[in-house]
Design a protein around this motif. Structure first.
Motif, PDB file in Angstrom:
ATOM      1  N   GLY A 214      32.806   5.649  -6.065  1.00 56.41           N
ATOM      2  CA  GLY A 214      32.570   5.059  -4.761  1.00 56.41           C
ATOM      3  C   GLY A 214      33.135   5.896  -3.640  1.00 56.41           C
ATOM      4  O   GLY A 214      33.744   6.951  -3.866  1.00 56.41           O
ATOM      5  N   ASP A 217      36.763   6.883  -3.916  1.00 58.17           N
ATOM      6  CA  ASP A 217      37.217   7.644  -5.086  1.00 58.17           C
ATOM      7  C   ASP A 217      37.311   9.134  -4.794  1.00 58.17           C
ATOM      8  O   ASP A 217      36.697   9.965  -5.462  1.00 58.17           O
ATOM      9  N   GLY A 225      33.991  10.813  -5.124  1.00 55.99           N
ATOM     10  CA  GLY A 225      32.990   9.776  -5.355  1.00 55.99           C
ATOM     11  C   GLY A 225      31.815   9.895  -4.410  1.00 55.99           C
ATOM     12  O   GLY A 225      31.991  10.097  -3.207  1.00 55.99           O
ATOM     13  N   HIS A 227      28.613   7.796  -4.967  1.00 62.51           N
ATOM     14  CA  HIS A 227      27.592   6.750  -5.126  1.00 62.51           C
ATOM     15  C   HIS A 227      27.807   5.654  -4.099  1.00 62.51           C
ATOM     16  O   HIS A 227      28.467   4.641  -4.365  1.00 62.51           O
ATOM     17  N   TRP A 228      27.236   5.834  -2.912  1.00 67.57           N
ATOM     18  CA  TRP A 228      27.411   4.886  -1.818  1.00 67.57           C
ATOM     19  C   TRP A 228      26.359   5.167  -0.754  1.00 67.57           C
ATOM     20  O   TRP A 228      25.581   6.110  -0.866  1.00 67.57           O
ATOM     21  N   ASP A 232      23.088   1.546  -1.528  1.00 68.44           N
ATOM     22  CA  ASP A 232      23.691   0.214  -1.470  1.00 68.44           C
ATOM     23  C   ASP A 232      22.900  -0.741  -0.581  1.00 68.44           C
ATOM     24  O   ASP A 232      23.087  -1.959  -0.657  1.00 68.44           O
ATOM     25  N   SER A 288      34.218   4.613   4.704  1.00 65.93           N
ATOM     26  CA  SER A 288      33.549   3.367   4.315  1.00 65.93           C
ATOM     27  C   SER A 288      32.727   2.800   5.469  1.00 65.93           C
ATOM     28  O   SER A 288      31.689   2.177   5.261  1.00 65.93           O
TER      29      SER A 288
END
Length: 320
Positions: A214, A217, A225, A227-228, A232, A288
């Motif tokens: 993510g 990560d 990371g 995968h986001w 999503d 994020s």
């Protein structure tokens, strides 16, 4: 006597014939087969078959209005319909942002294409895999060096027909300036086989569909990371159609104190890129925040929107 008999027989014949004609004519008027009348069996208003509901179009992404509560220095997105080649997006979709790790998908593809049928060593294959799945900086740098550095970017601009991309003076791949419009062109270039060639395209797209970790990560330059973002924001009605290949990237550049966040996704039907910059140093927002913006853009471009009612075509009512 004979004239009277003849007249009687004629009258009988007329009565019998009339009795045979009336039911037939009545049957025609009633719309049935002569067994019933108006409102009876086979009679009344002609029956019109009830039309079946029109099959809904396959969910996809299509150009449309997007409203994002974004505050920052730069925000832009572009969407390419890969069936027509048409690109839609924000009015500033030709403006640029540093590519960061998003460009690693091209670096890997360019290296694989240049093998020209030669075998891929175990070491290079591991580098290609980790450069995409883990966004491994060292692996990407090794493949970039093997491809000749700046020529890797020159080929990107030429082969993918980019119009807004500029190479950083020292040819550092992460600092390549690219627009969302060029990013979707790069995505299409990877998807149609131009980037990696016929032998390796499916492999590259599969690796992109299996990025790991993510947005939080970020363990080192070797494991980041990825995968986001766009993926999503997609409903199951789209992700179930086939793999969604993605490559994201972000960095907080101390030179300008901004988070540089990019999202790229490629499917058979479309490719979408979302790019932005917003304050990093001293700001509570993290990557994020950018990941959620990418997801929001994707969700708003889903067509038809989940829950949209099916339209049943109207048919004229039969008349008597």
């Amino acid at each position: 006597m004979r004239p009277r008999v003849t007249m009687v027989l004629a009258i009988v014949a007329v009565l019998i014939g009339g009795g045979m004609l009336v039911p037939a004519a009545y049957a025609k008027l009633s719309g049935g087969d002569g067994i019933g009348g108006l409102g009876g069996i086979g009679g009344g208003v002609p029956q019109v078959p009830t039309p079946a509901p029109t099959a809904p179009p396959k969910p996809t992404l299509a150009a449309g209005p997007v409203s994002v509560n974004f505050t920052g220095k730069f925000f832009s997105w572009a969407l390419m319909d890969r069936k027509t080649g048409k690109i839609s997006g924000t009015p500033n979709m030709a403006s640029t942002n540093s590519t960061e790790s998003m460009i690693k998908a091209w670096i890997v593809s360019d290296y694989l294409r240049q093998l020209n049928g030669k075998p891929l060593s175990a070491e290079r294959k591991k580098q290609a895999t980790t450069a995409i799945r883990d966004s491994n900086d060292r692996s990407a740098e090794a493949l970039y060096n093997a491809g000749g550095r700046k020529p890797v970017l020159d080929r990107l601009i030429k082969m993918c027909k980019l119009t807004d991309t500029k190479i950083e003076p020292k040819a550092r791949w992460a600092y390549t300036q690219m627009s969302p419009r060029d990013a979707v062109r790069m995505g299409d270039c990877i998807g149609d086989g131009t980037a990696a060639g016929p032998k390796w395209t499916k492999w590259v797209l599969t690796e992109m569909a299996n990025v790991r970790g993510g947005v939080k990560d970020q363990k080192s330059v070797e494991v980041q990371g990825g995968h986001w973002g766009i993926v999503d924001g997609l409903p199951a009605s789209i992700t179930s159609q086939g793999p969604v290949s993605i490559k994201n990237g972000f960095t907080m550049l101390w030179a300008d104190g901004q988070w540089h966040v990019n999202c790229l996704a490629v499917t058979d039907d479309w490719t979408l890129a979302v790019m932005m910059r917003y304050p990093g140093a001293g700001d509570p927002r993290t990557p994020s925040y950018g990941a959620k913006v990418c997801a929001s853009v994707a969700t708003q471009l889903v067509t038809p929107q989940p829950g949209a009612a099916l339209k049943v075509p109207q048919q004229p009512v039969g008349k008597l």
